[in-house]
Design a protein around this motif. Structure first.
Motif, short mmCIF file in Angstrom:
data_model
loop_
_atom_site.label_atom_id
_atom_site.label_comp_id
_atom_site.label_asym_id
_atom_site.label_seq_id
_atom_site.Cartn_x
_atom_site.Cartn_y
_atom_site.Cartn_z
N ALA A 67 59.46 -63.88 -9.51
CA ALA A 67 60.32 -65.06 -9.64
C ALA A 67 60.35 -65.86 -8.34
O ALA A 67 60.26 -67.09 -8.35
CB ALA A 67 61.73 -64.63 -10.02
N ILE A 68 60.46 -65.16 -7.21
CA ILE A 68 60.48 -65.84 -5.92
C ILE A 68 59.13 -66.50 -5.64
O ILE A 68 59.06 -67.64 -5.17
CB ILE A 68 60.84 -64.85 -4.79
CG1 ILE A 68 62.27 -64.31 -4.97
CG2 ILE A 68 60.68 -65.51 -3.42
CD1 ILE A 68 63.36 -65.36 -4.88
N SER A 69 58.06 -65.79 -5.94
CA SER A 69 56.72 -66.36 -5.74
C SER A 69 56.52 -67.60 -6.59
O SER A 69 55.91 -68.59 -6.15
CB SER A 69 55.65 -65.31 -6.07
OG SER A 69 55.73 -64.22 -5.18
N ASN A 70 57.05 -67.58 -7.82
CA ASN A 70 56.94 -68.74 -8.71
C ASN A 70 57.68 -69.95 -8.12
O ASN A 70 57.17 -71.08 -8.15
CB ASN A 70 57.51 -68.38 -10.08
CG ASN A 70 57.30 -69.48 -11.10
OD1 ASN A 70 56.33 -70.24 -11.04
ND2 ASN A 70 58.22 -69.59 -12.05
N ILE A 71 58.86 -69.71 -7.60
CA ILE A 71 59.64 -70.79 -6.99
C ILE A 71 58.90 -71.36 -5.78
O ILE A 71 58.79 -72.58 -5.62
CB ILE A 71 61.04 -70.29 -6.60
CG1 ILE A 71 61.87 -70.04 -7.85
CG2 ILE A 71 61.74 -71.29 -5.68
CD1 ILE A 71 63.19 -69.34 -7.60
N LEU A 72 58.38 -70.49 -4.94
CA LEU A 72 57.65 -70.95 -3.75
C LEU A 72 56.42 -71.76 -4.15
O LEU A 72 56.10 -72.77 -3.52
CB LEU A 72 57.24 -69.76 -2.90
CG LEU A 72 58.37 -69.06 -2.13
CD1 LEU A 72 57.86 -67.79 -1.47
CD2 LEU A 72 58.96 -69.99 -1.08
N SER A 73 55.75 -71.33 -5.21
CA SER A 73 54.58 -72.05 -5.68
C SER A 73 54.94 -73.46 -6.13
O SER A 73 54.25 -74.44 -5.81
CB SER A 73 53.93 -71.28 -6.83
OG SER A 73 52.85 -72.00 -7.39
N LYS A 74 56.05 -73.60 -6.85
CA LYS A 74 56.47 -74.90 -7.35
C LYS A 74 56.98 -75.82 -6.24
O LYS A 74 57.02 -77.04 -6.40
CB LYS A 74 57.53 -74.73 -8.44
CG LYS A 74 56.99 -74.11 -9.71
CD LYS A 74 58.03 -74.04 -10.80
CE LYS A 74 57.46 -73.40 -12.07
NZ LYS A 74 56.31 -74.14 -12.61
N LEU A 75 57.38 -75.22 -5.13
CA LEU A 75 57.90 -76.02 -4.01
C LEU A 75 56.78 -76.54 -3.11
O LEU A 75 57.03 -77.42 -2.28
CB LEU A 75 58.88 -75.20 -3.17
CG LEU A 75 60.26 -74.95 -3.78
CD1 LEU A 75 61.04 -73.97 -2.93
CD2 LEU A 75 61.02 -76.26 -3.95
N ARG A 76 55.58 -76.02 -3.26
CA ARG A 76 54.48 -76.46 -2.40
C ARG A 76 54.23 -77.95 -2.55
O ARG A 76 54.16 -78.47 -3.65
CB ARG A 76 53.20 -75.69 -2.72
CG ARG A 76 53.24 -74.25 -2.26
CD ARG A 76 51.84 -73.62 -2.26
NE ARG A 76 51.89 -72.25 -1.78
CZ ARG A 76 51.87 -71.17 -2.55
NH1 ARG A 76 51.79 -71.31 -3.86
NH2 ARG A 76 51.92 -69.96 -2.04
N GLY A 77 54.12 -78.63 -1.43
CA GLY A 77 53.85 -80.05 -1.44
C GLY A 77 55.07 -80.93 -1.65
O GLY A 77 54.94 -82.14 -1.74
N THR A 78 56.27 -80.34 -1.73
CA THR A 78 57.47 -81.14 -1.96
C THR A 78 58.20 -81.50 -0.67
O THR A 78 59.14 -82.29 -0.70
CB THR A 78 58.47 -80.39 -2.86
OG1 THR A 78 58.96 -79.24 -2.15
CG2 THR A 78 57.80 -79.94 -4.17
N GLY A 79 57.81 -80.90 0.45
CA GLY A 79 58.49 -81.18 1.70
C GLY A 79 59.73 -80.32 1.92
O GLY A 79 60.44 -80.50 2.91
N ALA A 80 60.02 -79.40 0.99
CA ALA A 80 61.19 -78.55 1.13
C ALA A 80 61.01 -77.57 2.30
O ALA A 80 59.91 -77.08 2.56
CB ALA A 80 61.43 -77.76 -0.15
#
Length: 277
Positions: A67-80
């Motif tokens: 779940a954490i890996s999925n969230i990190l993957s979706k945040l890539r490229g967002t500037g978060a």
């Protein structure tokens, strides 16, 4: 330690020293109002899916499950900005007591609607001038471009919902206040949006090194300036929707410009041609 997410990489930006005693006062970012705070994996994931801009994410140190890996993957490229912290710090930040190892802070800035851009242009009695950004990932670039848009008289900035940074705190700071006066619109599909705007009378100029030198192009009237990703430029599909491919003359030994600098140069060529006309 902390990380900044750009493109496909997570880059370390800060190492947090170990603390022998619990903190007695929460850092500034941890005092954000509850409506800007997301606690728990589902809450964070659903917010990302809904297109909300995530500014900062705090994850319990050592968590690397699916779940954490999925969230990190979706945040890539967002500037978060992502920080891995001790569980005790998350406990202190938590309002619910059920953070599940993750707390996120969302931006307090809201996006405008496309119609807001046309309302502003009509109010000024000017043909619409819109800056469209195709997958800009660096929040400093986005902030600087919003600042340039305001100074050059553009009526708004359009950014994509996915694979691009949103209105994070870094973007807000880099805009130097311009975010308060310049509509920023987030859309699902840049190419489709260009097609819709063409029906409203806009012509589109795409920034590309292989294009016609900007001085030879007619950039007057209702116009959209399209600028692409810092590395790959404007995507093929978006480029095909544009009416002009324009370039900036290069006199030096290097072959490219920072995205925000290129936007500034092209935006002021539009200003020059408008004033000349």
């Amino acid at each position: 330690m902390g990380y900044e997410i750009f493109g496909n990489d997570i880059t370390e930006i800060k190492a947090e020293p170990a603390k022998s005693a619990p903190q007695t006062q929460a850092p500034e970012e941890e005092t954000i109002a509850q409506n800007n705070r997301l606690e728990g994996r589902n809450a964070v994931l659903e917010a990302i899916k809904a297109g909300r801009t995530i500014d900062k994410v705090y994850i319990q140190d050592g968590l690397r499950d699916g779940a954490i890996s999925n969230i990190l993957s979706k945040l890539r490229g967002t500037g978060a900005s992502v920080s891995f912290v001790k569980k005790q710090r998350l406990d202190m930040m938590s309002e619910t007591g059920h953070h599940q190892g993750i707390i996120a802070m969302t931006t307090s800035y809201e996006y405008s609607e496309l119609e807001d851009i046309f309302v502003l242009a009509k109010k000024r009695g000017e043909p619409p001038f819109i800056i469209i950004l195709d997958e800009i990932e660096d929040p400093h670039n986005l902030g600087a471009i919003i600042r340039t848009a305001n100074i050059s008289g553009a009526h708004g900035v359009i950014i994509p919902k996915h694979r691009a940074t949103g209105l994070t705190a870094t973007v807000v700071r880099a805009s130097a206040g311009a975010i308060n006066f310049t509509p920023v619109v987030k859309v699902t599909n840049i190419a489709k949006t260009i097609e819709e705007l063409k029906l409203r009378g806009l012509w589109f100029a795409c920034a590309d090194m292989e294009g016609e030198v900007m001085y030879k192009c007619n950039l007057t009237g209702a116009i959209g300036l399209v600028v692409g990703n810092e590395g790959s430029g404007v995507s093929r599909l978006v480029k095909e929707k544009c009416d002009y491919i324009v370039s900036i003359p290069m006199m030096g030994q290097i072959e490219s410009l920072n995205a925000s600098v290129a936007t500034g140069i092209l935006a002021y060529e539009i200003v020059r041609q408008r004033l000349s006309k």
